[in-house]
Design an enzyme around this catalytic site. Structure first.
Site, PDB file in Angstrom:
ATOM      1  CD  GLU A  11      -2.878  -1.214   2.333  1.00 47.48           C
ATOM      2  OE1 GLU A  11      -4.024  -1.625   2.236  1.00 47.48           O
ATOM      3  OE2 GLU A  11      -2.341  -0.977   3.432  1.00 47.48           O
ATOM      4  N   GLY A  77     -12.946  -4.676   2.866  1.00 49.91           N
ATOM      5  CA  GLY A  77     -14.008  -5.579   2.446  1.00 49.91           C
ATOM      6  C   GLY A  77     -15.315  -4.808   2.362  1.00 49.91           C
ATOM      7  CG  MET A 174      -8.336  -5.416   9.730  1.00 47.53           C
ATOM      8  SD  MET A 174      -7.326  -6.884   9.484  1.00 47.53           S
ATOM      9  CE  MET A 174      -6.911  -7.301  11.168  1.00 47.53           C
ATOM     10  CD  GLU A 175      -5.076  -1.397   8.977  1.00 46.95           C
ATOM     11  OE1 GLU A 175      -5.823  -1.122   8.006  1.00 46.95           O
ATOM     12  OE2 GLU A 175      -4.620  -2.535   9.171  1.00 46.95           O
ATOM     13  CG  ASP A 198     -12.258  -8.774   0.967  1.00 50.60           C
ATOM     14  OD1 ASP A 198     -11.145  -8.243   1.107  1.00 50.60           O
ATOM     15  OD2 ASP A 198     -13.143  -8.735   1.847  1.00 50.60           O
TER      16      ASP A 198
HETATM   17  N1  ADE Z   1      -9.150  -5.540   4.406  1.00 53.76           N
HETATM   18  C1  ADE Z   1      -9.493  -5.979   3.180  1.00 53.76           C
HETATM   19  N2  ADE Z   1     -10.514  -6.859   3.259  1.00 53.76           N
HETATM   20  C2  ADE Z   1     -10.821  -6.970   4.574  1.00 53.76           C
HETATM   21  C3  ADE Z   1     -11.762  -7.725   5.296  1.00 53.76           C
HETATM   22  N3  ADE Z   1     -12.599  -8.562   4.685  1.00 53.76           N
HETATM   23  N4  ADE Z   1     -11.797  -7.607   6.657  1.00 53.76           N
HETATM   24  C4  ADE Z   1     -10.931  -6.780   7.279  1.00 53.76           C
HETATM   25  N5  ADE Z   1     -10.014  -6.047   6.642  1.00 53.76           N
HETATM   26  C5  ADE Z   1      -9.951  -6.132   5.307  1.00 53.76           C
END
Ligand code: ADE
Length: 230
Positions: A11, A77, A174-175, A198
């Protein structure tokens, strides 16, 4: 100075390679790249994955570098059926889905004894990002909405449905909310920019490695154009 945080090496790699007159300083076991990016004074850091790493990086940007803005770029996601892989989400606000003091009567996501748990993003940065995206990623759809963060890669339908029902978010990662909270604590305007890799369901484990590079390309392109416009 503009602060940029990406969690993973993929990234930040390209942005790092584009920096001019770059020097490196180390804080809390991470390298901070200070230089000129698209003609703007920038400090860039690869924070590492998760909320604690992200908060540390954001605090260093605020406290040590006194940045005017914090931009968090990365992937996420999708939490919404209309938001597809490759699309972009700009944060309106951000919350931590794994903050859970429900046993003491607080709603999920609420941080006890704090003015807010939903951290509002900068309108100014959002406006710039939207315009930048239409310029450089005209085929990519841009959404504005809540980013929901937690120390969890969401990859099952039930967890996703719970997060959607409780938080009504557009994407999960996650951040972002940790960066948002740190920015709020320091009074620094921030924006989370996430390209979708995703669908945060049972297909996530397969889709994530396949689409992460494409998603990162979209967010990097957007950040570069934003810097040109700032
Ligand atoms: N980053 C990318 N996809 C994610 C997901 N499904 N859950 C948490 N962080 C992500």
């Amino acid at each position: 100075m503009i602060g940029i945080i990406g969690a993973m090496d993929t990234e930040v790699e390209e942005l790092k390679s584009l920096m001019k007159d770059c020097r490196v300083e180390r804080h809390a076991s991470r390298d901070y790249f200070i230089g000129s990016l698209e003609g703007k004074d920038t400090v860039l850091v690869q924070s590492g994955v998760g909320k604690v790493n992200a908060a540390i990086a954001a605090e260093v940007l605020a406290e040590v570098y006194k940045v005017r803005y914090i931009i968090n770029t990365g992937i996420a996601g999708s939490l919404n059926k209309d938001i597809d892989i490759g699309d972009i989400v700009l944060s309106t606000d951000s919350v931590q889905h794994d903050m859970d003091v429900t046993a003491l009567g607080f709603n999920r996501g609420i941080i006890p004894d704090q003015d807010t748990s939903f951290f509002e993003a900068s309108h100014e940065l959002r406006g710039i990002a939207k315009e930048a995206c239409m310029k450089v990623n005209p085929d990519v759809k841009v959404f504005e909405g809540r980013v929901v963060s937690g120390d969890q890669f969401v990859s099952d339908k039930q967890t996703k449905e719970d997060i959607v029902r409780i938080f009504n978010g557009m994407c999960t990662e996650m951040e972002g909310a940790a960066i948002a909270q740190t920015a709020w604590s320091n009074n620094v305007p921030y924006l989370i920019i996430r390209a979708i890799s995703d669908k945060a369901d049972n297909s996530a484990e397969m889709d994530y490695p396949t689409f992460k590079i494409k998603a990162i390309e979209h967010s990097v392109k957007l950040v570069r154009e934003m810097l040109r416009m700032m």
